[in-house]
Motif scaffolding. Structure first.
Motif, PDB file in Angstrom:
ATOM      1  N   ALA A 112     -12.830  50.098 117.667  1.00 39.03           N
ATOM      2  CA  ALA A 112     -11.972  51.109 117.046  1.00 39.03           C
ATOM      3  C   ALA A 112     -10.788  51.438 117.953  1.00 39.03           C
ATOM      4  CB  ALA A 112     -12.774  52.365 116.726  1.00 39.03           C
ATOM      5  N   ASP A 113     -11.035  51.554 119.245  1.00 40.02           N
ATOM      6  CA  ASP A 113      -9.950  51.826 120.190  1.00 40.02           C
ATOM      7  C   ASP A 113      -8.949  50.669 120.219  1.00 40.02           C
ATOM      8  OD1 ASP A 113     -11.057  54.278 120.825  1.00 40.02           O
ATOM      9  OD2 ASP A 113     -11.998  53.574 122.693  1.00 40.02           O
ATOM     10  N   GLU A 114      -9.466  49.449 120.183  1.00 40.75           N
ATOM     11  CA  GLU A 114      -8.601  48.274 120.185  1.00 40.75           C
ATOM     12  C   GLU A 114      -7.760  48.235 118.908  1.00 40.75           C
ATOM     13  OE1 GLU A 114      -9.028  43.415 120.241  1.00 40.75           O
ATOM     14  OE2 GLU A 114     -10.686  44.625 121.009  1.00 40.75           O
ATOM     15  N   LEU A 115      -8.396  48.508 117.769  1.00 39.16           N
ATOM     16  CA  LEU A 115      -7.672  48.539 116.498  1.00 39.16           C
ATOM     17  C   LEU A 115      -6.590  49.610 116.505  1.00 39.16           C
ATOM     18  CD1 LEU A 115     -10.580  48.068 113.942  1.00 39.16           C
ATOM     19  CD2 LEU A 115      -8.671  46.502 114.358  1.00 39.16           C
ATOM     20  N   ALA A 116      -6.908  50.773 117.045  1.00 37.66           N
ATOM     21  CA  ALA A 116      -5.934  51.863 117.113  1.00 37.66           C
ATOM     22  C   ALA A 116      -4.704  51.444 117.914  1.00 37.66           C
ATOM     23  CB  ALA A 116      -6.573  53.114 117.712  1.00 37.66           C
ATOM     24  N   GLY A 117      -4.915  50.724 118.984  1.00 44.06           N
ATOM     25  CA  GLY A 117      -3.791  50.239 119.787  1.00 44.06           C
ATOM     26  C   GLY A 117      -2.929  49.253 119.015  1.00 44.06           C
ATOM     27  N   HIS A 118      -3.582  48.331 118.314  1.00 41.93           N
ATOM     28  CA  HIS A 118      -2.834  47.356 117.508  1.00 41.93           C
ATOM     29  C   HIS A 118      -2.093  48.045 116.369  1.00 41.93           C
ATOM     30  CE1 HIS A 118      -4.269  43.861 119.614  1.00 41.93           C
ATOM     31  NE2 HIS A 118      -5.537  44.175 119.386  1.00 41.93           N
ATOM     32  N   PHE A 119      -2.765  49.009 115.727  1.00 44.83           N
ATOM     33  CA  PHE A 119      -2.139  49.724 114.623  1.00 44.83           C
ATOM     34  C   PHE A 119      -0.908  50.486 115.106  1.00 44.83           C
ATOM     35  CE2 PHE A 119      -1.655  53.272 111.633  1.00 44.83           C
ATOM     36  CZ  PHE A 119      -1.532  52.549 110.453  1.00 44.83           C
ATOM     37  N   LYS A 128       5.099  50.842 114.966  1.00 45.06           N
ATOM     38  CA  LYS A 128       6.430  50.997 115.560  1.00 45.06           C
ATOM     39  C   LYS A 128       7.476  50.223 114.767  1.00 45.06           C
ATOM     40  CE  LYS A 128       5.034  51.769 120.340  1.00 45.06           C
ATOM     41  NZ  LYS A 128       5.035  51.222 121.698  1.00 45.06           N
ATOM     42  N   HIS A 129       7.030  49.170 114.076  1.00 34.34           N
ATOM     43  CA  HIS A 129       7.945  48.297 113.341  1.00 34.34           C
ATOM     44  C   HIS A 129       7.787  48.391 111.833  1.00 34.34           C
ATOM     45  CE1 HIS A 129       8.987  46.429 117.149  1.00 34.34           C
ATOM     46  NE2 HIS A 129       7.700  46.380 117.416  1.00 34.34           N
ATOM     47  N   VAL A 130       6.563  48.675 111.389  1.00 31.67           N
ATOM     48  CA  VAL A 130       6.263  48.688 109.960  1.00 31.67           C
ATOM     49  C   VAL A 130       5.498  49.970 109.626  1.00 31.67           C
ATOM     50  CG1 VAL A 130       5.060  47.491 108.088  1.00 31.67           C
ATOM     51  CG2 VAL A 130       6.114  46.164 109.928  1.00 31.67           C
ATOM     52  N   PRO A 131       6.059  50.802 108.750  1.00 28.90           N
ATOM     53  CA  PRO A 131       5.368  52.054 108.388  1.00 28.90           C
ATOM     54  C   PRO A 131       4.210  51.773 107.434  1.00 28.90           C
ATOM     55  CG  PRO A 131       7.414  51.853 107.163  1.00 28.90           C
ATOM     56  CD  PRO A 131       7.353  50.682 108.103  1.00 28.90           C
ATOM     57  N   LEU A 132       3.078  51.402 107.995  1.00 33.60           N
ATOM     58  CA  LEU A 132       1.924  50.987 107.205  1.00 33.60           C
ATOM     59  C   LEU A 132       1.034  52.192 106.906  1.00 33.60           C
ATOM     60  CD1 LEU A 132       0.957  48.346 106.039  1.00 33.60           C
ATOM     61  CD2 LEU A 132      -0.450  48.007 108.054  1.00 33.60           C
ATOM     62  N   GLU A 137      10.708  58.198 104.144  1.00 37.72           N
ATOM     63  CA  GLU A 137       9.660  57.203 104.399  1.00 37.72           C
ATOM     64  C   GLU A 137       9.812  56.019 103.452  1.00 37.72           C
ATOM     65  OE1 GLU A 137       5.847  59.117 104.178  1.00 37.72           O
ATOM     66  OE2 GLU A 137       6.150  60.215 106.048  1.00 37.72           O
ATOM     67  N   TYR A 138      10.208  56.311 102.230  1.00 31.65           N
ATOM     68  CA  TYR A 138      10.432  55.248 101.240  1.00 31.65           C
ATOM     69  C   TYR A 138      11.532  54.304 101.721  1.00 31.65           C
ATOM     70  CZ  TYR A 138      11.598  53.025  96.763  1.00 31.65           C
ATOM     71  OH  TYR A 138      11.857  52.116  95.772  1.00 31.65           O
ATOM     72  N   ASP A 139      12.651  54.869 102.144  1.00 28.84           N
ATOM     73  CA  ASP A 139      13.774  54.058 102.623  1.00 28.84           C
ATOM     74  C   ASP A 139      13.364  53.213 103.832  1.00 28.84           C
ATOM     75  OD1 ASP A 139      15.371  55.110 100.615  1.00 28.84           O
ATOM     76  OD2 ASP A 139      16.316  56.592 101.926  1.00 28.84           O
ATOM     77  N   ALA A 140      12.603  53.816 104.748  1.00 27.68           N
ATOM     78  CA  ALA A 140      12.144  53.080 105.933  1.00 27.68           C
ATOM     79  C   ALA A 140      11.184  51.959 105.539  1.00 27.68           C
ATOM     80  CB  ALA A 140      11.459  54.035 106.913  1.00 27.68           C
ATOM     81  N   ALA A 141      10.302  52.230 104.592  1.00 29.40           N
ATOM     82  CA  ALA A 141       9.351  51.209 104.155  1.00 29.40           C
ATOM     83  C   ALA A 141      10.072  50.049 103.467  1.00 29.40           C
ATOM     84  CB  ALA A 141       8.311  51.834 103.219  1.00 29.40           C
ATOM     85  N   VAL A 142      11.041  50.359 102.620  1.00 34.56           N
ATOM     86  CA  VAL A 142      11.800  49.305 101.936  1.00 34.56           C
ATOM     87  C   VAL A 142      12.577  48.473 102.948  1.00 34.56           C
ATOM     88  CG1 VAL A 142      13.708  48.867 100.328  1.00 34.56           C
ATOM     89  CG2 VAL A 142      11.903  50.503  99.719  1.00 34.56           C
ATOM     90  N   ALA A 143      13.182  49.123 103.925  1.00 33.72           N
ATOM     91  CA  ALA A 143      13.925  48.385 104.960  1.00 33.72           C
ATOM     92  C   ALA A 143      12.992  47.468 105.746  1.00 33.72           C
ATOM     93  CB  ALA A 143      14.629  49.368 105.901  1.00 33.72           C
ATOM     94  N   SER A 144      11.800  47.960 106.069  1.00 33.21           N
ATOM     95  CA  SER A 144      10.826  47.136 106.793  1.00 33.21           C
ATOM     96  C   SER A 144      10.354  45.960 105.946  1.00 33.21           C
ATOM     97  CB  SER A 144       9.611  47.975 107.213  1.00 33.21           C
ATOM     98  OG  SER A 144       9.987  48.912 108.188  1.00 33.21           O
ATOM     99  N   LEU A 145      10.113  46.230 104.669  1.00 33.34           N
ATOM    100  CA  LEU A 145       9.677  45.152 103.779  1.00 33.34           C
ATOM    101  C   LEU A 145      10.765  44.095 103.661  1.00 33.34           C
ATOM    102  CD1 LEU A 145       7.650  43.878 101.869  1.00 33.34           C
ATOM    103  CD2 LEU A 145       8.576  45.320 100.040  1.00 33.34           C
ATOM    104  N   ASN A 146      12.010  44.523 103.509  1.00 27.42           N
ATOM    105  CA  ASN A 146      13.111  43.557 103.435  1.00 27.42           C
ATOM    106  C   ASN A 146      13.201  42.719 104.706  1.00 27.42           C
ATOM    107  OD1 ASN A 146      13.884  44.223 100.839  1.00 27.42           O
ATOM    108  ND2 ASN A 146      15.340  45.771 101.515  1.00 27.42           N
TER     109      ASN A 146
END
Length: 148
Positions: free
Chosen positions: A10-17, A22-26, A34-43
């Motif tokens: 779980a700690d390892e996953l938290a670090g990866h997440f 930082k790059h993709v608002p998952l 948040e919508y605009d940021a998500a669309v920009a990341s998806l593009n």
């Protein structure tokens, strides 16, 4: 195979997440920002090749697309559009003529009948068009309430 997540995993996953975030608002999209940021990341993911299902980030792009879609459904409900109108729109967007759809629909006469609402698309044609235009098959399924 059953996944087991212990404290260390779980700690390892938290670090990866955190690194991915930082790059993709998952996460669920809750605001226009948040919508605009998500669309920009998806593009950006799609520009990097994630539109190809074999790309290592394809599932990440698909997941982000679903989160964006969830927000869209609530905040930007779409209008029902007849399959012929959707096909005409997609043809215009891609600069296609009727003859360009012979592989998906058949002869130019068949394409003309579909575009004029005189012929319904069959499932094979819907699947072929969905593949060509990278849209869900559902956009070519007619809502019977549109008929009048």
């Amino acid at each position: 195979m059953e996944a087991v997540i212990d404290r260390q995993a779980a700690d390892e996953l938290a670090g990866h997440f955190a690194a991915i975030s930082k790059h993709v608002p998952l996460r669920p999209v809750r605001s226009e920002g948040e919508y605009d940021a998500a669309v920009a990341s998806l593009n950006a993911l799609l520009d990097a090749g994630a539109a190809d299902e074999s790309h290592p980030l394809a599932d990440l792009a698909a997941t982000l697309g679903e989160l964006i879609g969830d927000y869209d459904e609530v905040h930007y409900p779409g209008k029902d559009v007849a399959p012929s109108e959707m096909l005409r729109f997609l043809m215009d967007q891609h600069g296609l003529k009727q003859t360009d759809l012979a592989d998906e629909l058949g002869s130019q006469g068949v394409v003309s009948e579909v575009l004029n609402g005189k012929r319904e698309l069959n499932l094979r044609q819907m699947r072929a068009l969905a593949g060509r235009f990278a849209v869900p098959v559902a956009v070519f399924v007619e809502d019977v309430t549109l008929r009048s």
